[in-house]
Design a protein around this motif. Structure first.
Motif, mmCIF file in Angstrom:
data_model
loop_
_atom_site.group_PDB
_atom_site.id
_atom_site.type_symbol
_atom_site.label_atom_id
_atom_site.label_comp_id
_atom_site.label_asym_id
_atom_site.label_seq_id
_atom_site.Cartn_x
_atom_site.Cartn_y
_atom_site.Cartn_z
ATOM 1 N N TRP A 53 9.265 -4.051 -4.190
ATOM 2 C CA TRP A 53 9.547 -3.168 -3.139
ATOM 3 C C TRP A 53 10.256 -4.141 -1.835
ATOM 4 C CZ3 TRP A 53 8.089 1.843 -2.957
ATOM 5 C CH2 TRP A 53 7.433 2.360 -3.914
ATOM 6 N N ASN A 54 11.347 -3.404 -1.108
ATOM 7 C CA ASN A 54 12.052 -4.147 -0.200
ATOM 8 C C ASN A 54 11.951 -3.339 1.008
ATOM 9 O OD1 ASN A 54 13.309 -6.349 -1.730
ATOM 10 N ND2 ASN A 54 14.725 -4.449 -2.648
ATOM 11 N N VAL A 55 11.845 -4.027 2.354
ATOM 12 C CA VAL A 55 11.812 -3.624 3.523
ATOM 13 C C VAL A 55 13.142 -3.398 4.294
ATOM 14 C CG1 VAL A 55 10.341 -3.783 5.859
ATOM 15 C CG2 VAL A 55 9.362 -4.399 3.496
ATOM 16 N N ILE A 84 8.726 -7.524 -1.928
ATOM 17 C CA ILE A 84 7.300 -7.578 -2.065
ATOM 18 C C ILE A 84 6.777 -7.210 -3.428
ATOM 19 C CG2 ILE A 84 5.273 -5.749 -1.488
ATOM 20 C CD1 ILE A 84 6.505 -5.396 1.200
ATOM 21 N N PHE A 90 2.148 -6.991 0.322
ATOM 22 C CA PHE A 90 2.405 -5.872 1.489
ATOM 23 C C PHE A 90 1.520 -6.239 2.584
ATOM 24 C CE2 PHE A 90 0.047 -2.108 2.687
ATOM 25 C CZ PHE A 90 1.224 -1.352 2.891
ATOM 26 N N TYR A 93 3.166 -8.443 5.112
ATOM 27 C CA TYR A 93 4.076 -7.754 5.686
ATOM 28 C C TYR A 93 3.700 -6.666 6.861
ATOM 29 C CZ TYR A 93 6.197 -3.123 5.808
ATOM 30 O OH TYR A 93 6.553 -1.732 5.929
ATOM 31 N N ASN A 94 2.823 -6.005 6.248
ATOM 32 C CA ASN A 94 2.174 -4.915 6.830
ATOM 33 C C ASN A 94 1.571 -5.481 8.204
ATOM 34 O OD1 ASN A 94 1.802 -1.705 7.247
ATOM 35 N ND2 ASN A 94 -0.457 -2.422 7.380
ATOM 36 N N TYR A 109 11.653 1.145 6.879
ATOM 37 C CA TYR A 109 11.638 1.825 5.510
ATOM 38 C C TYR A 109 11.029 0.756 4.480
ATOM 39 C CZ TYR A 109 15.157 4.913 7.276
ATOM 40 O OH TYR A 109 15.937 6.064 7.798
ATOM 41 N N LEU A 110 10.202 1.107 3.500
ATOM 42 C CA LEU A 110 9.638 0.664 2.460
ATOM 43 C C LEU A 110 10.041 1.362 1.107
ATOM 44 C CD1 LEU A 110 7.828 -1.791 1.291
ATOM 45 C CD2 LEU A 110 6.042 -0.061 1.232
ATOM 46 N N GLN A 147 2.411 4.263 2.872
ATOM 47 C CA GLN A 147 2.806 2.951 2.200
ATOM 48 C C GLN A 147 2.131 2.884 1.066
ATOM 49 O OE1 GLN A 147 5.166 0.030 4.914
ATOM 50 N NE2 GLN A 147 3.188 0.577 5.953
ATOM 51 N N GLY A 167 11.260 5.794 -2.044
ATOM 52 C CA GLY A 167 10.583 4.936 -0.703
ATOM 53 C C GLY A 167 9.971 5.971 0.143
#
Length: 269
Positions: A53-55, A84, A90, A93-94, A109-110, A147, A167
């Motif tokens: 996953w990318n943010v 991620i 995750f 980051y979160n 966005y995730l 998420q 996403g």
């Protein structure tokens, strides 16, 4: 009076054994427990997510004005941090993303690797999204749970065959957060219904959005949507399939999807 026994951490990690033989006995029991916990977590293997996953982050430029009745606007999209690949990634980051500091009309966005939060992206062009409007007081909690539904594959598990979660996103408005869930095939009504049911079932009552505060929309139905010429044929084919499905009583005709040409994504968010 006899001293308290030292806390043994043998087998957890070599880092737990200090070079100073007196350091363990000098530490308090609480400090020893904290050290043991940290060393144990260091020794654990990362728990990988099924997908990478990318943010992404976008903001409205100062010289750009709002366009369209739905508030669509051009944004500058920026990928944040590294990919991620695990549950630990995750939470790192979160826990370090201050959602309450995201400004008006900015979004985060995730998205699954390979997808971008752009309506006209070649993998999103036939898709759509559910949007949930929630008060800012509970927005961060709802965002975290949505998420987790995404990276934990709960949302993917309820989709119709051939569909895919792209996403999730959070956008800031004046007194609310707009939390969206994107999927790839807006023609699959089973997926649309299942996503909503999943969210309403998984969120606790105190976080559940009110019935008049969520809606579904195809990306192509947004006022600011503009498909690149190379992908217009894909949309025309989808419209024809939808029309045929309506004529046939709701059953979309089966067959291979039109080939999508690999081109750079363009357009508004």
């Amino acid at each position: 009076m006899a001293g308290r026994p030292a806390l043994f951490t043998r087998g957890l990690s070599s880092l737990s054994q200090s070079s100073d033989p007196n350091s363990i006995s000098a530490a308090s029991p609480a400090e020893q427990r904290d050290d043991a916990k940290r060393n144990f977590l260091k020794a654990m293997r990362p728990l990988p997510t099924q997908h990478y996953w990318n943010v992404y982050f976008d903001r409205q430029a100062k010289d750009q004005k709002q366009t369209g009745d739905d508030g669509a606007y051009q944004a500058q999209l920026e990928q944040l941090g590294t990919q991620i690949e695990s549950v630990q990634d995750f939470w790192r980051y979160n826990n370090n993303t201050p959602v309450d500091q995201i400004k008006m009309r900015e979004s985060i966005y995730l998205f699954k690797a390979g997808f971008k939060p752009i309506w006209e992206d070649r993998r999103n062009i036939n898709g759509g999204s559910w949007t949930f409007r929630v008060p800012k007081s509970i927005g961060p909690d709802v965002w975290t749970r949505v998420q987790l539904l995404a990276i934990g594959e709960k949302l993917q598990s309820v989709l119709d065959e051939g569909d895919q979660i792209c996403g999730v996103g959070l956008s800031v408005r004046f007194n609310s957060h707009l939390i969206s869930i994107w999927h790839r095939e807006s023609s699959k009504k089973k997926s649309i219904d299942a996503i909503l049911e999943c969210v309403l079932e998984e969120l606790p009552p105190e976080l559940a959005p009110k019935a008049d505060n969520y809606f579904y929309k195809k990306h192509a139905d947004h006022a600011g949507f503009k498909a690149p010429p190379e992908l217009q044929a894909v949309l025309d084919s989808q419209k024809a399939r939808d029309a045929a499905a309506a004529t046939a009583g709701g059953q979309a005709p089966q067959g291979p999807a039109p080939e999508i040409v690999e081109i750079p994504a363009t357009g508004e968010l």
